[in-house]
Scaffold this motif. Structure first.
Motif, short mmCIF file in Angstrom:
data_model
loop_
_atom_site.label_atom_id
_atom_site.label_comp_id
_atom_site.label_asym_id
_atom_site.label_seq_id
_atom_site.Cartn_x
_atom_site.Cartn_y
_atom_site.Cartn_z
N ILE A 110 -96.87 -54.11 -29.68
CA ILE A 110 -97.71 -53.06 -29.78
C ILE A 110 -97.37 -51.74 -30.45
O ILE A 110 -96.56 -51.04 -29.73
N PHE A 133 -98.06 -53.63 -19.66
CA PHE A 133 -97.63 -53.03 -21.05
C PHE A 133 -96.33 -52.29 -20.82
O PHE A 133 -96.23 -51.47 -19.96
N ARG A 170 -109.52 -54.72 -25.81
CA ARG A 170 -109.76 -55.12 -27.14
C ARG A 170 -109.56 -56.94 -27.09
O ARG A 170 -110.40 -57.59 -27.58
N ARG A 171 -108.75 -57.32 -26.32
CA ARG A 171 -108.46 -58.92 -26.19
C ARG A 171 -109.44 -59.32 -25.07
O ARG A 171 -109.17 -60.51 -24.99
N GLU A 195 -96.76 -59.61 -26.95
CA GLU A 195 -97.06 -59.02 -28.35
C GLU A 195 -96.53 -57.58 -28.34
O GLU A 195 -96.65 -56.72 -27.23
N TYR A 202 -98.05 -48.09 -31.72
CA TYR A 202 -99.00 -46.98 -31.19
C TYR A 202 -98.24 -45.52 -31.68
O TYR A 202 -96.71 -45.47 -31.69
N LEU A 207 -96.88 -55.94 -24.83
CA LEU A 207 -97.82 -56.22 -23.99
C LEU A 207 -97.75 -57.56 -23.54
O LEU A 207 -97.29 -58.39 -24.37
N ARG A 259 -106.79 -49.77 -24.06
CA ARG A 259 -107.37 -50.00 -25.49
C ARG A 259 -107.00 -51.47 -25.70
O ARG A 259 -107.88 -52.25 -26.04
N GLU A 260 -105.80 -51.85 -25.71
CA GLU A 260 -105.34 -53.27 -26.23
C GLU A 260 -105.87 -54.30 -25.37
O GLU A 260 -106.39 -55.31 -25.71
N SER A 261 -105.97 -54.08 -24.13
CA SER A 261 -106.33 -55.05 -22.95
C SER A 261 -107.90 -55.37 -23.06
O SER A 261 -108.44 -56.27 -23.10
N THR A 294 -102.94 -46.90 -24.52
CA THR A 294 -102.62 -48.14 -25.41
C THR A 294 -102.86 -49.42 -24.55
O THR A 294 -103.60 -50.19 -24.81
#
Length: 248
Positions: A6, A60, A108-109, A4, A8, A19, A104-106, A101
């Motif tokens: 991402i 990432f 969040r998922r 994905e 930022y 990611l 945060r993104e890990s 990033t």
């Protein structure tokens, strides 16, 4: 394997990283920030991210140049990188933003364990992750080792592994010696593995410039195996001959 893009930002610069994670794995995995070589977030870098994700990480791939600012590939690498390498504070902000990033993104998922974070960089990316260790994360593959702003005593909280070729003209012995001196003076937990007679970029299958950058499959295999074991030990708090610290 999921990939994905991402978006930022850092200091007003728009960046786009990638990611990468294995969707079939349900348990939270360690996070691995990957800083690519001077070509940036292109297909080969994402393929390396795939390979690393298969080893049990959420990966990432960091964008160190900003969207639209990366090389086209025909430039002289050192000339292209010179303005970036001379902006040490800027590069440190960018790699730190990439780590934030990833975290945060890990989270969040709900795919990553944000308490287990590591970093791995290649060539220019090796310099980036060493700078991250200098401000506080781990691991460099044939990266640039020198910095005009070396770490001070106690500043490096993460375990640091550097893997190099003895014949690498990008990081000659004098620079490896300076790296050792810096890590020791900083009180870091560090290791340096040097493969005899190997040049730069030995993990890159496309590298084939004799005397400068040449791919070597056995060194690549052994280097990755050591890196994964080194990271696993850091997460477990096993640091031979090193001060007891919290894993980054």
């Amino acid at each position: 394997m999921a990939v994905e893009s991402i978006f930022y930002s850092v200091s007003g610069l728009s960046c786009r990283g990638a990611l990468v994670w294995d969707e079939s794995v349900k348990a939270p995995r360690p996070l691995l920030l990957m800083a690519p070589n001077w070509r940036g977030v292109i297909k080969p870098a994402i393929e390396t991210g795939h390979m690393l994700a298969q080893q049990g990480y959420v990966v990432f791939v960091a964008d160190m140049f900003g969207e639209g600012n990366g090389p086209v590939g025909t430039e002289n690498p050192m000339e292209f990188l010179r303005p970036f390498m001379s902006d040490v504070p800027g590069m440190r902000r960018r790699i730190a933003a990439a780590l934030d990033t990833l975290t945060r993104e890990s989270d969040r998922r709900a795919i990553g364990d944000i308490n287990r974070r590591a970093a791995m960089g290649f060539c220019f990316g090796g310099l980036n992750v060493l700078d991250l260790a200098r401000i506080g994360a781990v691991g460099s593959m044939h990266g640039t080792l020198t910095t005009p702003q070396p770490a001070k005593r106690g500043e490096i909280k993460a375990a640091v592994l550097a893997v190099h070729g003895a014949a690498d003209p990008i990081a000659p012995k004098a620079e490896r010696d300076a790296f050792e001196a810096e890590m020791t003076a900083a009180g870091a937990c560090w290791a340096l593995l040097t493969f005899g007679d190997l040049c730069h970029a030995f993990t890159d299958p496309q590298a084939n410039t004799p005397g400068v950058a040449v791919y070597d499959e056995p060194a690549t295999r052994h280097g990755y195996a050591l890196a994964h074991a080194f990271i696993a030990d850091a997460f477990a708090g096993r640091r031979h001959g090193c001060p007891q610290q919290t894993a980054a």
